[in-house]
Structures are given as C-alpha cells and as structure tokens.
Design a protein around this motif. Structure first.
Motif, PDB file in Angstrom:
ATOM      1  N   TYR A  32      66.252  22.962  13.062  1.00  9.32           N
ATOM      2  CA  TYR A  32      66.248  21.611  13.583  1.00  9.32           C
ATOM      3  C   TYR A  32      65.690  21.631  15.009  1.00  9.32           C
ATOM      4  O   TYR A  32      65.693  22.669  15.670  1.00  9.32           O
ATOM      5  CB  TYR A  32      67.665  21.029  13.593  1.00  9.32           C
ATOM      6  N   THR A  34      66.148  19.949  18.716  1.00 14.52           N
ATOM      7  CA  THR A  34      67.126  19.213  19.507  1.00 14.52           C
ATOM      8  C   THR A  34      66.660  19.130  20.956  1.00 14.52           C
ATOM      9  O   THR A  34      66.151  20.098  21.501  1.00 14.52           O
ATOM     10  CB  THR A  34      68.499  19.905  19.462  1.00 14.52           C
ATOM     11  N   TYR A  36      67.765  18.120  24.959  1.00  8.58           N
ATOM     12  CA  TYR A  36      68.888  17.953  25.879  1.00  8.58           C
ATOM     13  C   TYR A  36      68.353  17.515  27.237  1.00  8.58           C
ATOM     14  O   TYR A  36      67.229  17.806  27.623  1.00  8.58           O
ATOM     15  CB  TYR A  36      69.662  19.263  26.053  1.00  8.58           C
ATOM     16  N   PHE A  46      73.347  16.237  25.136  1.00  6.93           N
ATOM     17  CA  PHE A  46      72.598  16.002  23.905  1.00  6.93           C
ATOM     18  C   PHE A  46      71.896  14.643  23.969  1.00  6.93           C
ATOM     19  O   PHE A  46      72.494  13.634  24.338  1.00  6.93           O
ATOM     20  CB  PHE A  46      73.549  16.032  22.708  1.00  6.93           C
ATOM     21  N   GLN A  49      68.282  14.682  17.968  1.00  4.89           N
ATOM     22  CA  GLN A  49      67.975  15.806  17.089  1.00  4.89           C
ATOM     23  C   GLN A  49      67.234  15.303  15.862  1.00  4.89           C
ATOM     24  O   GLN A  49      67.522  14.201  15.368  1.00  4.89           O
ATOM     25  CB  GLN A  49      69.256  16.528  16.659  1.00  4.89           C
TER      26      GLN A  49
ATOM     27  N   GLY B 102      72.845  19.895  11.171  1.00  5.62           N
ATOM     28  CA  GLY B 102      71.843  20.153  12.189  1.00  5.62           C
ATOM     29  C   GLY B 102      72.281  21.152  13.221  1.00  5.62           C
ATOM     30  O   GLY B 102      71.519  21.516  14.099  1.00  5.62           O
ATOM     31  N   THR B 104      74.185  20.855  15.735  1.00  6.58           N
ATOM     32  CA  THR B 104      74.095  20.339  17.094  1.00  6.58           C
ATOM     33  C   THR B 104      75.102  21.038  17.981  1.00  6.58           C
ATOM     34  O   THR B 104      76.260  21.218  17.606  1.00  6.58           O
ATOM     35  CB  THR B 104      74.379  18.830  17.110  1.00  6.58           C
ATOM     36  N   ILE B 105      74.633  21.438  19.132  1.00  6.78           N
ATOM     37  CA  ILE B 105      75.476  22.126  20.102  1.00  6.78           C
ATOM     38  C   ILE B 105      75.790  21.190  21.245  1.00  6.78           C
ATOM     39  O   ILE B 105      74.926  20.455  21.712  1.00  6.78           O
ATOM     40  CB  ILE B 105      74.752  23.371  20.649  1.00  6.78           C
ATOM     41  N   TYR B 106      77.028  21.231  21.699  1.00  7.82           N
ATOM     42  CA  TYR B 106      77.453  20.427  22.831  1.00  7.82           C
ATOM     43  C   TYR B 106      77.882  21.357  23.959  1.00  7.82           C
ATOM     44  O   TYR B 106      78.445  22.421  23.718  1.00  7.82           O
ATOM     45  CB  TYR B 106      78.590  19.485  22.429  1.00  7.82           C
TER      46      TYR B 106
END
Lengths: 112, 116
Positions: A32, A34, A36, A46, A49, B102, B104-106
């Motif tokens: 994916y 993404t 930031y 974030f 995405q 996905g 997703t990282i925080y």
C-alpha cells in the motif's frame, strides 16, 4: 522494502493546490502507499492511504497510476499551516509487514 | 484514526543515567511496535521492531544493550536508554498499527530526550 523518491522541497502560496509526487519503482503487489505529514517536534500524522487509482478524504487526494510505480499527493487550497514535511511510504504484509522505512520526505513551504 | 501515545513528551537526564520512554496503543492491540529516532532536520531512522512477548529486532548499527526494548503487553512497549550520553539526545518516536488490510501505521507524539 520499496524505496521511495520524492522532491526534497517545494514552495507554494496560500490557496494554491499542491501536488507532491513520489516514485516507488519496485513496489510489490501487496504494498500500500501511505502519506504522512510531520510538523517539527511532532510524530508523523497519517494523511491518506491507497492501493490503486484514486483515493480522496477530507484533507487530500491520492492519485495512483495503473502501474503503481508512482503516486501523487494532492493538497487542495493549502494554507500556511500546511507547511510541513510530507513522507511517502510503501509497504505491506509481504514486505516486512508494516516495517516502515522513511525516505527524506518533501519539505513544503507555504507562503502568504 | 487509531491513537498511539508516548510518555514523557520530553525528559532531561544526566549523563550515565537511564531513562525510559513508554509507547501505548490506546484503542487497539499491537503485537508489533516500532521505535525511531530523529535528529533535527533529518528523517526518521528506524531503530528497532518491538515484538510482544519476544525479543526486539534491532536495525544494523543500533546497540541493543544500550537501547533496551520491552514489549510486555499488546498495548505497551518501552524504550530504555541506558547509560545515556549527550550524543543520545534526540527525538524518539514510536509507531504501531492495528493490522488493518492496508497496515496503516500510527505514530506517537514523540519524546525529546536531552542528556546533560
């Protein structure tokens, strides 16, 4: 892990649309993309995405061409508060999980 | 989105002492967390991967005996900088993800460490 390449810096004026492009030529099938945003002395936040085509949320749009070797973050009508560093990251379950390696990012300067 | 919290936000310690930074996932469980350090005007550098219930995996060049990582629960990872020196002064950031498709990282808010 796919390596990403972004412009080091960009300048813009308030109210303009800003497009930041990221190259990721060796993106894997399950990866994916993404994006930031990071302000000084804060952790990355974030933004958006996507996997393919176009994704839009309340703050940005992400355009991904069919070959997925690049992506473009679009920020509509930027303001001074959008001055920050923007990072494009690529990863997925088959590329070290979501182990995230940061590139240099793009420093966006929004001028009045 | 998911929330990751770090504590303390900033800390000052004397050379030779140890300091602990906590990273918590507030609304999801994280079997894996990541620790980064960032110097001014530079990008984030991955230090290690923290695995719940097992040893951390360190990136090349990162001293595992100096940067102790403990991931005792699914919501908490700690980074302890042992025998700190002024060159350890930096911005430390953790991240985690709920493991959604996905991945997703925080990221946490970050912790400033100053060693004097």
């Amino acid at each position: 892990l796919a390596k990403t390449t972004q412009p080091i810096s960009m300048d813009s004026y308030e109210g303009q649309e800003v497009n930041i492009t990221c190259s990721h030529n060796n993106i894997a099938t399950n990866d994916y993309i993404t994006w930031y945003q990071q302000f000084p002395s804060q952790g990355p936040r974030f933004i958006i995405q996507g996997y393919k085509t176009k994704v839009t949320n309340e703050v940005a749009s992400l355009f991904i061409p069919a070959d997925r070797k690049s992506s473009t973050l679009s920020l509509p009508r930027v303001s001074l508060s959008d001055t920050a560093v923007y990072y494009c990251l690529v990863g997925g379950p088959n590329t070290g999980g979501f182990k995230t390696i940061f590139g240099a990012g793009t420093r966006l300067f929004v001028k009045a | 989105g998911a929330v990751v919290s770090q504590h303390p936000s900033w800390v000052i310690c004397k050379s030779g002492t140890s300091v602990k930074i906590e990273c918590r996932s507030l609304d999801f469980q994280a079997t894996t967390m990541f620790w980064y350090r960032q110097f001014p005007k530079q990008s984030l550098m991955l230090m290690a991967t923290s695995n719940e219930g097992s040893k951390a995996t360190y990136e090349q060049g990162v001293e595992k005996d100096k940067f102790l990582i403990n991931h005792a629960s699914l919501t908490l990872s700690t980074l302890t900088v042992t025998s700190a020196h002024p060159e350890d002064s930096s911005f430390y950031i953790c991240s985690a993800g709920p493991g959604t498709p996905g991945n997703t990282i925080y990221f946490g808010e970050g912790s400033w460490l100053t060693v004097v």
